[in-house]
Design a protein around this motif. Structure first.
Motif, PDB file in Angstrom:
ATOM      1  N   VAL A 110     -17.363 -25.366  -8.563  1.00 49.04           N
ATOM      2  CA  VAL A 110     -16.354 -25.709  -7.569  1.00 49.04           C
ATOM      3  C   VAL A 110     -15.941 -24.447  -6.825  1.00 49.04           C
ATOM      4  O   VAL A 110     -15.620 -23.436  -7.441  1.00 49.04           O
ATOM      5  N   VAL A 111     -15.950 -24.509  -5.490  1.00 42.92           N
ATOM      6  CA  VAL A 111     -15.482 -23.414  -4.653  1.00 42.92           C
ATOM      7  C   VAL A 111     -14.200 -23.852  -3.966  1.00 42.92           C
ATOM      8  O   VAL A 111     -14.151 -24.936  -3.349  1.00 42.92           O
ATOM      9  N   LEU A 112     -13.152 -23.063  -4.105  1.00 41.34           N
ATOM     10  CA  LEU A 112     -11.860 -23.388  -3.500  1.00 41.34           C
ATOM     11  C   LEU A 112     -11.708 -22.642  -2.184  1.00 41.34           C
ATOM     12  O   LEU A 112     -11.898 -21.429  -2.117  1.00 41.34           O
ATOM     13  N   THR A 113     -11.380 -23.374  -1.114  1.00 43.90           N
ATOM     14  CA  THR A 113     -11.168 -22.773   0.203  1.00 43.90           C
ATOM     15  C   THR A 113      -9.707 -22.938   0.613  1.00 43.90           C
ATOM     16  O   THR A 113      -8.952 -23.689  -0.009  1.00 43.90           O
ATOM     17  N   GLU A 114      -9.316 -22.264   1.699  1.00 44.83           N
ATOM     18  CA  GLU A 114      -7.918 -22.304   2.152  1.00 44.83           C
ATOM     19  C   GLU A 114      -7.813 -22.651   3.636  1.00 44.83           C
ATOM     20  O   GLU A 114      -6.924 -22.185   4.325  1.00 44.83           O
ATOM     21  N   GLU A 115      -8.719 -23.469   4.147  1.00 43.84           N
ATOM     22  CA  GLU A 115      -8.682 -23.833   5.565  1.00 43.84           C
ATOM     23  C   GLU A 115      -7.520 -24.774   5.831  1.00 43.84           C
ATOM     24  O   GLU A 115      -7.415 -25.850   5.213  1.00 43.84           O
ATOM     25  N   GLN A 116      -6.628 -24.391   6.744  1.00 48.02           N
ATOM     26  CA  GLN A 116      -5.438 -25.184   7.029  1.00 48.02           C
ATOM     27  C   GLN A 116      -5.797 -26.452   7.798  1.00 48.02           C
ATOM     28  O   GLN A 116      -6.689 -26.433   8.661  1.00 48.02           O
ATOM     29  N   PRO A 117      -5.138 -27.587   7.486  1.00 50.00           N
ATOM     30  CA  PRO A 117      -5.412 -28.829   8.208  1.00 50.00           C
ATOM     31  C   PRO A 117      -5.113 -28.685   9.698  1.00 50.00           C
ATOM     32  O   PRO A 117      -4.153 -28.013  10.087  1.00 50.00           O
ATOM     33  N   GLY A 118      -5.937 -29.314  10.534  1.00 50.33           N
ATOM     34  CA  GLY A 118      -5.752 -29.240  11.981  1.00 50.33           C
ATOM     35  C   GLY A 118      -4.663 -30.167  12.473  1.00 50.33           C
ATOM     36  O   GLY A 118      -4.088 -30.961  11.723  1.00 50.33           O
ATOM     37  N   PRO A 119      -4.380 -30.101  13.772  1.00 50.66           N
ATOM     38  CA  PRO A 119      -3.294 -30.913  14.345  1.00 50.66           C
ATOM     39  C   PRO A 119      -3.583 -32.411  14.334  1.00 50.66           C
ATOM     40  O   PRO A 119      -2.664 -33.215  14.441  1.00 50.66           O
TER      41      PRO A 119
END
Length: 617
Positions: A110-119
């Motif tokens: 499992v790779v954890l990312t931190e991409e913020q949700p878009g509008p």
């Protein structure tokens, strides 16, 4: 809820499900940890039933638990162990604490990312999901796709309701989601003690699963289902009930717009039924743990054997009164197991770690019994060369069992009453009050209320002793237990024989069941012991049994054989003649016959002579 950090659940941990740390999650790292009373332990518990260093739990090279020479033992799934390899879901019990060993590594990396949700992110409260509405017009006017989604939800709900543990629910859920939704990456997030972690994951191509921690945090923190139509398209729904957060469902797909509002509604509905399934599984796990705790708390002495309705009431009584520190009176015929009941009550009470002291009030003279109960000072009487503590004093903090309490002399009744009222007494020859904290359990084969009516027993003491009472049933009133008891005694004594013993013949067992057992369980125990010693075949035969049983039971043919008939008639005549010669005195008749009076009474009962002798008086 704050903003929890997401972790991959790839390390073993202990989930406390009973005891002072209940609800805590303790990780087990590579170095492992120890459990015990000493503050230096990784898990330090102020539990007197634990040793200072009780046991050690390690994670490498394989998960295992080792007992460190503790006094009261380490248990895995109810079995005492010294060194045991742990598996996922094992229950480790030490003292009052039970820990669930959890080792659920994600099936794929499992790779954890931190991409913020878009509008363009869409949010939906789980409780607003159309498939969870009791009267949804949208579903009633559903399209073919909505009907298909509803069938999928019902199939998943039915499947989840068959699972008995959270681990099974997570595995089933992942399997059904992969069949139902167009996701490339799937993950199940669980929340333990506020800490979320990936416990199950799957990638359709068999590679690494990527999980957007920011989306998971948003779903858990706001407790809403989240849909991001970006690349990748992500769908995450919290698994929650009012006031309780269990985890989340996470799905992603590489194609933009792979998920739409219908998918969001369906996953929110799936999360809702999953939360109910997990809540039920936890409730079931708690009930099973509580049942185990109560059953282990009711450690009825092994010699209390039987499953009849009469014995079930005895077990129920023991379980109830053991928790309450009150005086108990056990009544019943000789040999019914009154002391075993007293020991069972003590073993299940808060005084179980204290002493259990038994005294037979009929076995000693009045003066000796007084010294035995209350102790004496040096010089109190001839031979008292030193101070001696009595049984009451030695039982401080525990339980005193007074057998044959009806034989207690009036002067000792007064002294015992003071102990019950004031919790103190004076040693024989002493002047200083000795305070004690004991629980009193007494037993008698007499009818104490009749003794009170004839002023042979103090009424005030009787009421003090009889706060709770139970009558032990005679064996003839629980004949269903006779085969079980006989087999129990056979298993105990068979190793003494120099031959294998398989059991009882039908004729022998029928004889045991039909006999009236005036000596009750004690007589049955002796009969089985004697049959083992005197027999020679692989089974206990009828003729191996003691003679009184053969005389008192009806043989296989339904009527007595001519030999037994003749023997019975000869014994009857001998007893009647001795009774007349002894001027109708049972004691004198026993002397003439050369037997003990108790044995004579037993023979009279076995031969059904009582009424004839009384009419002859």
């Amino acid at each position: 809820m704050g903003s929890p950090d997401l972790h991959s659940a790839d390390s073993p941990r202990l989930l406390a499900i009973a005891g002072p740390l209940c609800g805590d999650v303790i990780p087990v790292d590579g170095e492992g940890l120890t459990i015990g009373r000493d503050p230096s332990n990784g898990i330090a518990l102020a539990d007197l039933s634990l040793s200072r260093r009780h046991c050690a739990i390690s994670a490498t090279p394989e998960p295992r638990v080792r007992d460190l020479g503790s006094s009261n033992g380490t248990f895995v799934n109810g079995m005492q162990v010294s060194d045991h390899v742990l598996s996922d879901g094992d229950r480790v019990q030490v003292g009052e604490s039970i820990f669930l060993f959890v080792c659920n590594p994600a099936p794929v990396p499992v790779v954890l990312t931190e991409e913020q949700p878009g509008p363009a992110t869409v949010r939906l409260r789980v409780e607003d999901a159309r498939y969870l509405q009791q009267d949804s017009h949208a579903v009633s006017r559903s399209s073919a796709r909505r009907e298909q989604a509803l069938h999928a939800l019902l199939r998943i709900a039915t499947s989840l309701n068959t699972a008995r543990s959270e681990t099974d629910i997570h595995r089933l859920l992942l399997e059904r989601l992969s069949e139902t939704l167009p996701a490339d990456d799937l993950a199940i997030v669980a929340v333990d003690a506020g800490v979320p972690s990936v416990v199950q994951a799957r990638e359709r191509a068999g590679g690494t699963v990527s999980v957007n921690s920011a989306v998971v945090r948003q779903a858990l923190t706001e407790q809403v289902a989240v849909l991001t139509p970006d690349t990748p398209s992500v769908l995450c729904a919290p698994i929650a009930r009012p006031g309780r957060l269990f985890g989340a469902i996470y799905l992603s797909a590489s194609a933009p717009g792979a998920f739409d509002d219908e998918h969001l509604q369906l996953v929110a509905g799936i999360a809702g039924v999953t939360a109910i399934a997990i809540e039920n599984a936890r409730r079931l796990a708690w009930l099973e743990t509580e049942t185990e705790r109560l059953q282990s708390a009711l450690v009825v002495d092994h010699n209390l054997v039987g499953c009849s309705a009469r014995m079930a009431r005895v077990y129920d009584f023991v379980g109830k009164v053991a928790r309450m520190d009150l005086a108990v009176l056990v009544t019943g015929e000789t040999g019914t197991g009154k002391e075993l009941v007293a020991r069972a009550i003590h073993a299940n009470s808060q005084r179980a770690k204290g002493p259990f002291v038994a005294i037979n009030c009929a076995a000693l003279t009045e003066s000796l019994l007084e010294s035995e109960l209350f102790g004496h000072e040096r010089g109190a009487f001839t031979g008292a060369i030193a101070q001696k503590k009595g049984k009451l004093e030695l039982a401080d903090g525990g339980t005193v069992f007074l057998d044959e309490i009806g034989e207690l002399a009036p002067s000792l009744q007064s002294k015992l009453l003071r102990v019950l009222q004031e919790h103190e007494f004076e040693r024989v020859g002493g002047t200083r009050a000795v305070r004690v904290n004991v629980r009193l359990i007494s037993a008698t084969n007499r009818v104490l209320s009749d003794e009170v009516a004839t002023h042979r027993f103090r009424a005030d003491l009787y009421h003090r002793l009889n706060v709770a009472s139970i009558e032990m049933p005679p064996l003839r009133e629980r004949r269903d237990d006779i085969p079980v008891l006989a087999q129990h005694f056979l298993s105990r004594f068979a190793p003494e024989a120099n031959r294998p013993i398989e059991g009882f013949s039908d004729a022998a067992l029928r004889c045991l069941i039909e006999y009236d057992w005036p000596g009750n369980v004690r007589e049955l125990e002796n009969a089985v012991h004697q049959a083992i010693a005197l027999g020679s075949s692989p089974t206990i035969e009828r003729d191996d049994l003691p003679e009184p049983l053969l005389e008192g039971a009806v043989p296989a043919g339904g009527s007595a054989s001519r030999l037994h008939d003749a023997v019975r008639e000869t014994k009857k005549r001998a007893i009647q003649e001795a009774f007349r010669e002894g001027r109708r005195s049972y004691v004198e008749a026993a002397r003439i016959l050369g037997v003990h009076p108790n044995y004579l009474h037993r023979l009279i009962r076995t031969l059904d002579l009582k009424q004839a002798l009384e009419e002859d008086r």
